[in-house]
Design a protein around this motif. Structure first.
Motif, PDB file in Angstrom:
ATOM      1  N   ALA A 187       0.825  -1.205   0.000  1.00  0.00           N
ATOM      2  CA  ALA A 187       0.000   0.000   0.000  1.00  0.00           C
ATOM      3  C   ALA A 187       0.862   1.258   0.000  1.00  0.00           C
ATOM      4  N   VAL A 188       0.254   2.363  -0.432  1.00  0.00           N
ATOM      5  CA  VAL A 188       0.877   3.673  -0.268  1.00  0.00           C
ATOM      6  C   VAL A 188       1.107   3.874   1.224  1.00  0.00           C
ATOM      7  N   GLY A 189       2.272   4.398   1.575  1.00  0.00           N
ATOM      8  CA  GLY A 189       2.626   4.609   2.971  1.00  0.00           C
ATOM      9  C   GLY A 189       3.562   3.549   3.521  1.00  0.00           C
ATOM     10  N   ASP A 190       3.636   2.382   2.857  1.00  0.00           N
ATOM     11  CA  ASP A 190       4.613   1.373   3.272  1.00  0.00           C
ATOM     12  C   ASP A 190       6.015   1.946   3.127  1.00  0.00           C
ATOM     13  N   VAL A 191       6.927   1.471   3.955  1.00  0.00           N
ATOM     14  CA  VAL A 191       8.331   1.858   3.872  1.00  0.00           C
ATOM     15  C   VAL A 191       9.160   0.583   3.874  1.00  0.00           C
ATOM     16  N   PHE A 192      10.090   0.475   2.917  1.00  0.00           N
ATOM     17  CA  PHE A 192      11.002  -0.660   2.914  1.00  0.00           C
ATOM     18  C   PHE A 192      12.436  -0.147   2.894  1.00  0.00           C
ATOM     19  N   THR A 193      13.318  -0.892   3.553  1.00  0.00           N
ATOM     20  CA  THR A 193      14.703  -0.467   3.750  1.00  0.00           C
ATOM     21  C   THR A 193      15.639  -1.322   2.917  1.00  0.00           C
ATOM     22  N   MET A 194      16.583  -0.657   2.253  1.00  0.00           N
ATOM     23  CA  MET A 194      17.551  -1.366   1.426  1.00  0.00           C
ATOM     24  C   MET A 194      18.967  -1.045   1.899  1.00  0.00           C
ATOM     25  N   ASN A 195      19.825  -2.051   1.842  1.00  0.00           N
ATOM     26  CA  ASN A 195      21.259  -1.873   2.087  1.00  0.00           C
ATOM     27  C   ASN A 195      21.900  -1.534   0.754  1.00  0.00           C
ATOM     28  N   MET A 196      22.648  -0.445   0.729  1.00  0.00           N
ATOM     29  CA  MET A 196      23.184   0.107  -0.501  1.00  0.00           C
ATOM     30  C   MET A 196      24.694   0.317  -0.376  1.00  0.00           C
ATOM     31  N   SER A 197      25.334   0.567  -1.516  1.00  0.00           N
ATOM     32  CA  SER A 197      26.744   0.928  -1.517  1.00  0.00           C
ATOM     33  C   SER A 197      27.027   1.772  -2.752  1.00  0.00           C
ATOM     34  N   GLY A 198      27.748   2.876  -2.544  1.00  0.00           N
ATOM     35  CA  GLY A 198      28.112   3.728  -3.670  1.00  0.00           C
ATOM     36  C   GLY A 198      29.069   4.815  -3.252  1.00  0.00           C
ATOM     37  N   ASP A 199      29.968   5.166  -4.147  1.00  0.00           N
ATOM     38  CA  ASP A 199      30.952   6.207  -3.875  1.00  0.00           C
ATOM     39  C   ASP A 199      30.287   7.558  -3.559  1.00  0.00           C
ATOM     40  N   HIS A 200      29.117   7.815  -4.169  1.00  0.00           N
ATOM     41  CA  HIS A 200      28.426   9.085  -3.957  1.00  0.00           C
ATOM     42  C   HIS A 200      28.004   9.267  -2.498  1.00  0.00           C
ATOM     43  N   MET A 201      27.954   8.159  -1.732  1.00  0.00           N
ATOM     44  CA  MET A 201      27.599   8.234  -0.309  1.00  0.00           C
ATOM     45  C   MET A 201      28.761   7.783   0.574  1.00  0.00           C
ATOM     46  N   GLY A 202      29.949   7.660   0.001  1.00  0.00           N
ATOM     47  CA  GLY A 202      31.128   7.293   0.766  1.00  0.00           C
ATOM     48  C   GLY A 202      31.194   5.820   1.141  1.00  0.00           C
ATOM     49  N   GLY A 203      30.487   4.966   0.393  1.00  0.00           N
ATOM     50  CA  GLY A 203      30.525   3.524   0.664  1.00  0.00           C
ATOM     51  C   GLY A 203      29.153   2.981   1.013  1.00  0.00           C
ATOM     52  N   ASP A 204      29.093   2.154   2.065  1.00  0.00           N
ATOM     53  CA  ASP A 204      27.846   1.493   2.449  1.00  0.00           C
ATOM     54  C   ASP A 204      26.904   2.454   3.173  1.00  0.00           C
ATOM     55  N   TYR A 205      25.609   2.299   2.896  1.00  0.00           N
ATOM     56  CA  TYR A 205      24.573   3.111   3.534  1.00  0.00           C
ATOM     57  C   TYR A 205      23.234   2.393   3.404  1.00  0.00           C
ATOM     58  N   GLN A 206      22.212   2.920   4.071  1.00  0.00           N
ATOM     59  CA  GLN A 206      20.863   2.375   3.971  1.00  0.00           C
ATOM     60  C   GLN A 206      19.919   3.447   3.447  1.00  0.00           C
ATOM     61  N   THR A 207      18.899   2.994   2.714  1.00  0.00           N
ATOM     62  CA  THR A 207      17.832   3.892   2.286  1.00  0.00           C
ATOM     63  C   THR A 207      16.501   3.395   2.822  1.00  0.00           C
ATOM     64  N   GLU A 208      15.636   4.343   3.095  1.00  0.00           N
ATOM     65  CA  GLU A 208      14.245   4.043   3.401  1.00  0.00           C
ATOM     66  C   GLU A 208      13.440   4.512   2.198  1.00  0.00           C
ATOM     67  N   ASN A 209      12.622   3.612   1.689  1.00  0.00           N
ATOM     68  CA  ASN A 209      11.862   3.877   0.476  1.00  0.00           C
ATOM     69  C   ASN A 209      10.390   3.989   0.835  1.00  0.00           C
ATOM     70  N   HIS A 210       9.839   5.187   0.637  1.00  0.00           N
ATOM     71  CA  HIS A 210       8.479   5.522   1.045  1.00  0.00           C
ATOM     72  C   HIS A 210       7.553   5.350  -0.158  1.00  0.00           C
ATOM     73  N   VAL A 211       6.633   4.383  -0.084  1.00  0.00           N
ATOM     74  CA  VAL A 211       5.751   4.076  -1.203  1.00  0.00           C
ATOM     75  C   VAL A 211       4.752   5.209  -1.391  1.00  0.00           C
ATOM     76  N   THR A 212       4.775   5.790  -2.601  1.00  0.00           N
ATOM     77  CA  THR A 212       3.927   6.936  -2.945  1.00  0.00           C
ATOM     78  C   THR A 212       2.860   6.587  -3.975  1.00  0.00           C
ATOM     79  N   GLY A 213       3.001   5.440  -4.618  1.00  0.00           N
ATOM     80  CA  GLY A 213       2.030   5.002  -5.604  1.00  0.00           C
ATOM     81  C   GLY A 213       1.882   3.496  -5.550  1.00  0.00           C
ATOM     82  N   TYR A 214       0.641   3.021  -5.502  1.00  0.00           N
ATOM     83  CA  TYR A 214       0.400   1.578  -5.449  1.00  0.00           C
ATOM     84  C   TYR A 214      -0.958   1.278  -6.077  1.00  0.00           C
ATOM     85  N   SER A 215      -0.950   0.444  -7.072  1.00  0.00           N
ATOM     86  CA  SER A 215      -2.168  -0.103  -7.651  1.00  0.00           C
ATOM     87  C   SER A 215      -1.793  -1.498  -8.142  1.00  0.00           C
TER      88      SER A 215
END
Length: 154
Positions: free
Chosen positions: A49-77
């Motif tokens: 549903a819209v409003g769900d949040v899922f967390t991902m483990n990420m890695s990239g030089d733009h963030m200095g290596g490993d980091y996490q993101t929270e992804n906020h669902v804005t569209g769901y059908s």
């Protein structure tokens, strides 16, 4: 590509339900990532549903290596649309969004449109720090290829 948005599309020989089943499962997102940033899901539930949040483990030089993101669902059908805004863990989304649109082309084919939209990023400091787009059109196309493989098992 527009000034602040990239959209790619392709037809996948699978039903909208089969494609949506893959997209709505964050545990499978590492399989789909054409950018190489996504490392794994962090104990997330299926998107429902819209409003769900899922967390991902990420890695990239733009963030200095490993980091996490929270992804906020804005569209769901179900079987038609999934969209979310991404934020560094513990922060509010700064404005970029990922959108997956599904359109049935018969019972066993789906046109998939995938967009990366950063047009709502307004933080001047962030715009100086991050050179948008972080993900290229070819990387988005790679994500569609990977989604095709995941949905069709080929």
């Amino acid at each position: 590509m527009t000034e602040n948005k990239i959209t790619v599309e392709r037809t996948i020989q699978a039903s909208t339900a089969e494609v949506f089943d893959v997209l709505s499962n964050p545990q499978r997102h590492v399989e789909l990532d054409g950018s190489g940033f996504v490392q794994s899901d962090d104990r997330s539930n299926r998107i429902q549903a819209v409003g769900d949040v899922f967390t991902m483990n990420m890695s990239g030089d733009h963030m200095g290596g490993d980091y996490q993101t929270e992804n906020h669902v804005t569209g769901y059908s179900a079987n038609q649309l999934l969209a979310w805004q991404t934020a560094p863990a513990g922060q509010e989304p700064p404005g970029w969004q990922w959108v997956w649109e599904l359109e049935a082309e018969g019972s066993q084919a789906t046109k998939v449109r995938h967009s990366y939209d950063w047009s709502n990023v307004t933080d001047a400091e962030l715009l100086q720090k991050i050179s948008f787009p972080l993900v290229s059109q070819s990387q988005l196309e790679d994500s569609l290829t990977k989604l095709d493989q995941a949905a069709t098992g080929s």
